[in-house]
Design a protein around this motif. Structure first.
Motif, PDB file in Angstrom:
ATOM      1  N   ARG A 209       0.828  -1.210   0.000  1.00 55.97           N
ATOM      2  CA  ARG A 209       0.000   0.000   0.000  1.00 55.97           C
ATOM      3  C   ARG A 209       0.860   1.256   0.000  1.00 55.97           C
ATOM      4  NH1 ARG A 209      -2.197  -0.510   4.660  1.00 55.97           N
ATOM      5  NH2 ARG A 209      -0.680   0.884   5.634  1.00 55.97           N
ATOM      6  N   SER A 210       1.840   1.301   0.859  1.00 56.03           N
ATOM      7  CA  SER A 210       2.674   2.502   0.944  1.00 56.03           C
ATOM      8  C   SER A 210       3.542   2.668  -0.303  1.00 56.03           C
ATOM      9  CB  SER A 210       3.546   2.464   2.206  1.00 56.03           C
ATOM     10  OG  SER A 210       4.342   1.289   2.245  1.00 56.03           O
ATOM     11  N   TRP A 211       3.968   1.546  -0.879  1.00 55.45           N
ATOM     12  CA  TRP A 211       4.771   1.626  -2.100  1.00 55.45           C
ATOM     13  C   TRP A 211       3.960   2.180  -3.260  1.00 55.45           C
ATOM     14  CZ3 TRP A 211       9.549   1.910  -3.636  1.00 55.45           C
ATOM     15  CH2 TRP A 211       9.895   1.629  -4.954  1.00 55.45           C
ATOM     16  N   GLU A 212       2.709   1.810  -3.335  1.00 56.70           N
ATOM     17  CA  GLU A 212       1.851   2.265  -4.413  1.00 56.70           C
ATOM     18  C   GLU A 212       1.764   3.787  -4.429  1.00 56.70           C
ATOM     19  OE1 GLU A 212      -0.218   1.898  -7.828  1.00 56.70           O
ATOM     20  OE2 GLU A 212       0.758   0.259  -6.692  1.00 56.70           O
ATOM     21  N   ASN A 213       1.844   4.397  -3.264  1.00 53.99           N
ATOM     22  CA  ASN A 213       1.738   5.857  -3.169  1.00 53.99           C
ATOM     23  C   ASN A 213       2.990   6.582  -3.651  1.00 53.99           C
ATOM     24  OD1 ASN A 213      -0.845   5.651  -2.053  1.00 53.99           O
ATOM     25  ND2 ASN A 213      -0.048   5.544   0.047  1.00 53.99           N
ATOM     26  N   ILE A 214       4.119   5.876  -3.720  1.00 56.73           N
ATOM     27  CA  ILE A 214       5.379   6.554  -4.071  1.00 56.73           C
ATOM     28  C   ILE A 214       6.090   5.925  -5.273  1.00 56.73           C
ATOM     29  CG2 ILE A 214       5.766   7.350  -1.709  1.00 56.73           C
ATOM     30  CD1 ILE A 214       7.670   5.036  -1.287  1.00 56.73           C
ATOM     31  N   ARG A 215       5.551   4.842  -5.818  1.00 51.31           N
ATOM     32  CA  ARG A 215       6.270   4.103  -6.856  1.00 51.31           C
ATOM     33  C   ARG A 215       6.488   4.910  -8.133  1.00 51.31           C
ATOM     34  NH1 ARG A 215       3.182   1.429 -10.827  1.00 51.31           N
ATOM     35  NH2 ARG A 215       4.784  -0.195 -10.988  1.00 51.31           N
ATOM     36  N   SER A 216       5.651   5.903  -8.399  1.00 46.63           N
ATOM     37  CA  SER A 216       5.830   6.707  -9.617  1.00 46.63           C
ATOM     38  C   SER A 216       7.132   7.493  -9.569  1.00 46.63           C
ATOM     39  CB  SER A 216       4.650   7.652  -9.811  1.00 46.63           C
ATOM     40  OG  SER A 216       4.544   8.556  -8.725  1.00 46.63           O
ATOM     41  N   GLY A 217       7.637   7.752  -8.380  1.00 42.65           N
ATOM     42  CA  GLY A 217       8.896   8.483  -8.235  1.00 42.65           C
ATOM     43  C   GLY A 217      10.052   7.591  -7.829  1.00 42.65           C
ATOM     44  N   ARG A 218       9.927   6.297  -8.130  1.00 45.63           N
ATOM     45  CA  ARG A 218      10.930   5.336  -7.655  1.00 45.63           C
ATOM     46  C   ARG A 218      12.306   5.556  -8.271  1.00 45.63           C
ATOM     47  NH1 ARG A 218       7.387   2.720 -11.007  1.00 45.63           N
ATOM     48  NH2 ARG A 218       8.196   1.436 -12.731  1.00 45.63           N
ATOM     49  N   TYR A 257      24.725   4.960 -15.865  1.00 43.24           N
ATOM     50  CA  TYR A 257      24.254   5.068 -14.479  1.00 43.24           C
ATOM     51  C   TYR A 257      22.726   5.110 -14.437  1.00 43.24           C
ATOM     52  CZ  TYR A 257      22.935   7.276 -10.076  1.00 43.24           C
ATOM     53  OH  TYR A 257      22.318   7.567  -8.880  1.00 43.24           O
ATOM     54  N   ASN A 258      22.130   5.882 -15.300  1.00 39.09           N
ATOM     55  CA  ASN A 258      20.668   5.994 -15.310  1.00 39.09           C
ATOM     56  C   ASN A 258      19.996   4.690 -15.729  1.00 39.09           C
ATOM     57  OD1 ASN A 258      20.221   8.713 -14.432  1.00 39.09           O
ATOM     58  ND2 ASN A 258      21.075   9.423 -16.378  1.00 39.09           N
ATOM     59  N   LYS A 259      20.668   3.913 -16.577  1.00 39.01           N
ATOM     60  CA  LYS A 259      20.135   2.589 -16.911  1.00 39.01           C
ATOM     61  C   LYS A 259      20.138   1.695 -15.668  1.00 39.01           C
ATOM     62  CE  LYS A 259      21.548   2.368 -21.791  1.00 39.01           C
ATOM     63  NZ  LYS A 259      22.444   1.645 -22.754  1.00 39.01           N
ATOM     64  N   GLN A 260      21.213   1.793 -14.885  1.00 40.06           N
ATOM     65  CA  GLN A 260      21.308   0.990 -13.666  1.00 40.06           C
ATOM     66  C   GLN A 260      20.253   1.420 -12.647  1.00 40.06           C
ATOM     67  OE1 GLN A 260      23.403  -1.663 -13.222  1.00 40.06           O
ATOM     68  NE2 GLN A 260      22.309  -2.041 -11.292  1.00 40.06           N
ATOM     69  N   VAL A 261      20.036   2.708 -12.536  1.00 39.63           N
ATOM     70  CA  VAL A 261      19.017   3.223 -11.619  1.00 39.63           C
ATOM     71  C   VAL A 261      17.646   2.658 -11.988  1.00 39.63           C
ATOM     72  CG1 VAL A 261      17.715   5.283 -10.968  1.00 39.63           C
ATOM     73  CG2 VAL A 261      20.215   5.322 -10.945  1.00 39.63           C
ATOM     74  N   ALA A 262      17.319   2.723 -13.283  1.00 39.76           N
ATOM     75  CA  ALA A 262      16.022   2.219 -13.748  1.00 39.76           C
ATOM     76  C   ALA A 262      15.893   0.720 -13.484  1.00 39.76           C
ATOM     77  CB  ALA A 262      15.847   2.513 -15.231  1.00 39.76           C
ATOM     78  N   ARG A 267      13.420  -3.492 -10.392  1.00 39.42           N
ATOM     79  CA  ARG A 267      13.567  -4.726  -9.630  1.00 39.42           C
ATOM     80  C   ARG A 267      12.923  -4.588  -8.260  1.00 39.42           C
ATOM     81  NH1 ARG A 267      13.691  -9.661 -10.732  1.00 39.42           N
ATOM     82  NH2 ARG A 267      15.019  -9.080 -12.490  1.00 39.42           N
ATOM     83  N   LEU A 268      13.112  -3.437  -7.652  1.00 39.65           N
ATOM     84  CA  LEU A 268      12.479  -3.183  -6.353  1.00 39.65           C
ATOM     85  C   LEU A 268      10.956  -3.206  -6.486  1.00 39.65           C
ATOM     86  CD1 LEU A 268      12.795  -2.443  -3.367  1.00 39.65           C
ATOM     87  CD2 LEU A 268      12.973  -0.042  -4.049  1.00 39.65           C
ATOM     88  N   ASP A 269      10.468  -2.628  -7.550  1.00 36.27           N
ATOM     89  CA  ASP A 269       9.033  -2.604  -7.812  1.00 36.27           C
ATOM     90  C   ASP A 269       8.500  -4.031  -7.991  1.00 36.27           C
ATOM     91  OD1 ASP A 269       6.541  -1.143  -8.429  1.00 36.27           O
ATOM     92  OD2 ASP A 269       6.838  -1.898 -10.454  1.00 36.27           O
ATOM     93  N   THR A 270       9.253  -4.851  -8.697  1.00 43.71           N
ATOM     94  CA  THR A 270       8.854  -6.241  -8.932  1.00 43.71           C
ATOM     95  C   THR A 270       8.816  -7.031  -7.632  1.00 43.71           C
ATOM     96  OG1 THR A 270       9.791  -6.241 -11.169  1.00 43.71           O
ATOM     97  CG2 THR A 270       9.480  -8.385 -10.113  1.00 43.71           C
ATOM     98  N   ASN A 284      12.346 -14.343  -6.870  1.00 45.08           N
ATOM     99  CA  ASN A 284      13.043 -13.078  -7.107  1.00 45.08           C
ATOM    100  C   ASN A 284      14.262 -12.924  -6.203  1.00 45.08           C
ATOM    101  OD1 ASN A 284      11.803 -10.845  -9.012  1.00 45.08           O
ATOM    102  ND2 ASN A 284      10.076 -12.023  -8.223  1.00 45.08           N
ATOM    103  N   ILE A 285      14.108 -13.317  -4.949  1.00 42.50           N
ATOM    104  CA  ILE A 285      15.228 -13.213  -4.012  1.00 42.50           C
ATOM    105  C   ILE A 285      16.354 -14.153  -4.432  1.00 42.50           C
ATOM    106  CG2 ILE A 285      15.962 -13.693  -1.645  1.00 42.50           C
ATOM    107  CD1 ILE A 285      13.260 -12.658  -0.704  1.00 42.50           C
ATOM    108  N   ASN A 286      16.012 -15.375  -4.808  1.00 41.93           N
ATOM    109  CA  ASN A 286      17.034 -16.323  -5.262  1.00 41.93           C
ATOM    110  C   ASN A 286      17.731 -15.826  -6.522  1.00 41.93           C
ATOM    111  OD1 ASN A 286      16.622 -18.149  -3.183  1.00 41.93           O
ATOM    112  ND2 ASN A 286      15.074 -19.321  -4.294  1.00 41.93           N
TER     113      ASN A 286
END
Length: 341
Positions: A209-218, A257-262, A267-270, A284-286
Motif C-alpha cells: 500500500r505505501s509503495w503504491e503511493n510513491i512508486r511513480s517516483g521510484r 548510471y541511469n540505466k542501472q538506476v532504472a 527490480r524493487l518494484d517487482t 526473485n530473491i534467489n
C-alpha cells in the motif's frame, strides 16, 4: 465450538494419528520428518525422556480425564469456555460424554505434539496455527502455563518413582518451550509470519500500500539512494564497471548510471509486487542472490542500501506503522540475497 487447549492439540485433523506414526510435512522447498534427528526445540535426551514417560502414563485410560478435570477444578472460570459441558456440575464431569470426548481429543493431540518435537519447522507451523486459532477465543499464555502445571502434577502421581528428577527436568523444558512458542503466536492469523517468506499478511499489505503511493517516483528515489551510498562508501561504486570511474557529481547525467538506476528501481518494484506471492517472492530473491554472487558484493552494502531506503521512505511520508513492516520486509530481502556467515 468447544474451547480446545492449544497447548496440547496439534490440529484436529491430526487427531487420529497414533503415537508411533512418523509425521512429515511437505512444502515446496523441503520435506521435514519429525524423527529425522534434528535438535528441534529440545535436546534429543529430553525428547527421549518425554516420549518414554508419556508412553507409560497414557496406558492408564484415566489420565486424560484426570488432567482436564483437575485443570477445570483448579480454574473453574475456564469451564465456560468449553461450551458443550460448560454447565455440567463438577461431580458429573467424569461421566459426561462431551467432557470425555474432549479429554481424549487432548490425548490424541498430545501424541502428535510429542512426536513432532524433533522438527523445528513442523513445530513452528503447528504453533503458528494453534496460536492464531485460539486468539479469537480469548486464550492467554497464563492458561497454558496453568495447564502445564496440572499436567506435571498428574504425571508425577501416575508415574511415581519413574517421574524422577530427570523426567521432571525434561517435561519442564518441554512445557516451557511449547508455552513460549504458543504465546508468541496468540494473535490474528494475518499477523502470523509465513514459515518460508518470514512475512505476515499485514506486513505485505502495509508495504504494498505505501509503495503504491510513491512508486511513480521510484527512479528519483533510487538515484538519490545510490548517490548517497557512493558518497558514503566510495568503494561500492567500483562494483559497477560501466560507471565506476565517473565522478559522483556527474552520475546523474551518465547514461549507463541511469540505466542501472532504472534497473534497480524496476527490480524493487517487482519484488514489492511479489511479496504477497510466496513462490514469486522467493524466486526473485534467489535470482538476486544468484546474479550478484559473482560480483562478491558484501552484505554491508545491501544493509547500507536498506538503511538509506528506509530514510527515503520516511522522508516520503510513509507512516511509522508501515515503516515497521518495511523493516521486516527489507530484513527478509537482505538475508535472502546476502545471508549472514
Amino acid at each position: 465450538m468447544a474451547f480446545k487447549l492449544a497447548f496440547l492439540l496439534a490440529v484436529v485433523a491430526f487427531a487420529s494419528v497414533s503415537a508411533t506414526t512418523t509425521t512429515t510435512v511437505t512444502t515446496s522447498v523441503t520435506t521435514v520428518s519429525a524423527d529425522e534427528g534434528e535438535e528441534g526445540i529440545l535436546s534429543s535426551h529430553d525428547r527421549s525422556v518425554i516420549r518414554k514417560t508419556w508412553d507409560q502414563a497414557k496406558r492408564d485410560s484415566d489420565v486424560p480425564p484426570q488432567i482436564l478435570f483437575r485443570f477445570i477444578k483448579a480454574h473453574p472460570e475456564y469451564q465456560k469456555m468449553f461450551t458443550k459441558f460448560a454447565s455440567v456440575p463438577k461431580n458429573e464431569l467424569m461421566t459426561n460424554g462431551n467432557f470425555l470426548a474432549q479429554a481424549y481429543t487432548i490425548l490424541a493431540g498430545l501424541n502428535v505434539v510429542i512426536q513432532s518435537l524433533a522438527s523445528q519447522e513442523l513445530m513452528a507451523s503447528q504453533l503458528n496455527a494453534l496460536g492464531g486459532a485460539h486468539q479469537s477465543r480469548g486464550a492467554t499464555p497464563i492458561m497454558f502455563e496453568q495447564f502445564g502445571a496440572v499436567l506435571e502434577e498428574v504425571l508425577a502421581e501416575e508415574l511415581g518413582s519413574a517421574f524422577n528428577a530427570e523426567a521432571k527436568s525434561a517435561w519442564k523444558n518441554g512445557l516451557t518451550a511449547l508455552v513460549a512458542g504458543i504465546s508468541k503466536t496468540l494473535k490474528n492469523p494475518e499477523d502470523l509470519a509465513d514459515p518460508q517468506t518470514k512475512l505476515s499478511a499485514h506486513q505485505v499489505r502495509d508495504v504494498q500500500r505505501s509503495w503504491e503511493n510513491i512508486r511513480s517516483g521510484r527512479n528519483a528515489m533510487v538515484s538519490s539512494i545510490m548517490i548517497k551510498l557512493f558518497k558514503e562508501t566510495p568503494r561500492i561504486q567500483k562494483y559497477f564497471a560501466k560507471f565506476a570511474s565517473v565522478p559522483v557529481g556527474s552520475l546523474s547525467g551518465d547514461a549507463e548510471y541511469n540505466k542501472q538506476v532504472a534497473l534497480v528501481a524496476d527490480r524493487l518494484d517487482t519484488i514489492v509486487s511479489a511479496t504477497g506471492d510466496k513462490l514469486q517472492l522467493l524466486g526473485n530473491i534467489n535470482y538476486m542472490r544468484y546474479t550478484h554472487a559473482a560480483r562478491s558484493i558484501p552484505r554491508s552494502a545491501w544493509e547500507d542500501f536498506g538503511h538509506l531506503l528506509m530514510e527515503s521512505l520516511a522522508a516520503s511520508g510513509v507512516s511509522s506503522h508501515d515503516m515497521d513492516s518495511w523493516k521486516g520486509a527489507l530484513d527478509v530481502l537482505v538475508n535472502g540475497i546476502a545471508p549472514k556467515n
